[in-house]
Enzyme design. Structure first.
Site, PDB file in Angstrom:
ATOM      1  N   GLU A 190       0.832  -1.302   0.019  1.00  0.00           N
ATOM      2  CA  GLU A 190       0.104  -0.080   0.161  1.00  0.00           C
ATOM      3  C   GLU A 190       0.896   1.311  -0.044  1.00  0.00           C
ATOM      4  OE1 GLU A 190      -4.097  -0.622   2.188  1.00  0.00           O
ATOM      5  OE2 GLU A 190      -2.362  -1.335   3.255  1.00  0.00           O
TER       6      GLU A 190
ATOM      7  N   TYR B  14     -10.504  28.659   2.805  1.00  0.00           N
ATOM      8  CA  TYR B  14     -10.504  27.241   2.520  1.00  0.00           C
ATOM      9  C   TYR B  14      -9.299  26.773   1.512  1.00  0.00           C
ATOM     10  CZ  TYR B  14     -13.414  29.267  -1.245  1.00  0.00           C
ATOM     11  OH  TYR B  14     -13.721  29.816  -2.649  1.00  0.00           O
TER      12      TYR B  14
ATOM     13  N   GLU C 130      -6.900   7.127  10.400  1.00  0.00           N
ATOM     14  CA  GLU C 130      -7.182   7.666  11.664  1.00  0.00           C
ATOM     15  C   GLU C 130      -6.160   8.639  11.891  1.00  0.00           C
ATOM     16  OE1 GLU C 130      -9.180   3.454  12.115  1.00  0.00           O
ATOM     17  OE2 GLU C 130      -7.456   4.363  11.400  1.00  0.00           O
TER      18      GLU C 130
ATOM     19  N   LYS D 144     -10.748   5.306   1.529  1.00  0.00           N
ATOM     20  CA  LYS D 144      -9.550   4.775   0.765  1.00  0.00           C
ATOM     21  C   LYS D 144     -10.642   4.017  -0.428  1.00  0.00           C
ATOM     22  CE  LYS D 144      -6.195   2.551   2.614  1.00  0.00           C
ATOM     23  NZ  LYS D 144      -5.183   1.589   2.966  1.00  0.00           N
TER      24      LYS D 144
END
Length: 119
Positions: free
Chosen positions: A22, A54, A73, A99
């Site tokens: 990954e 932003y 997380e 993901k």
């Protein structure tokens, strides 16, 4: 008065995950970020200094997504922390990271983590 700024469906290619492949192959992530603050002053002044920029939130997200992590997380936590430090008037932040191609069997749109922070 509380106002929301939403960055919706921000698509970023990144290299997060527990499995070694990954961090080599990577995949697309979709991020949705909600920021709440009192932006009433900007309604009247039309001044960028009276709101939450932003574009700067977008920059923070991109910077943190470049840093490989094992867990979404952890990435979300770093983004939340940076936004809250950069913009003290923010009272609430919610981030959802998806993901899009998790290394698991089964057809799906993705796997998501959603974390909220209230100051």
């Amino acid at each position: 008065m509380t106002s929301k700024i939403l960055l919706e469906n921000l698509k970023i290619y990144a290299y997060h995950g527990v499995l070694p492949e990954e961090t080599i192959i990577g995949t697309y992530y979709i991020l949705n970020v909600e920021v709440q603050a009192n932006l009433w002053k900007a309604v009247g002044t039309d001044d960028l200094n009276d709101t939450i920029n932003y574009a700067e939130i977008n920059d923070i997200i991109h910077e943190e997504m470049k840093i490989p992590s094992k867990l979404m997380e952890h990435v979300a936590g770093r983004i939340l922390k940076k936004i809250s430090l950069k913009f003290p008037k923010v009272s609430f932040i919610k981030i959802k990271i998806t993901k899009t191609n998790p290394p698991m069997p089964g057809e799906m749109d993705g796997v998501s983590v959603e974390i909220e922070f209230q100051s």
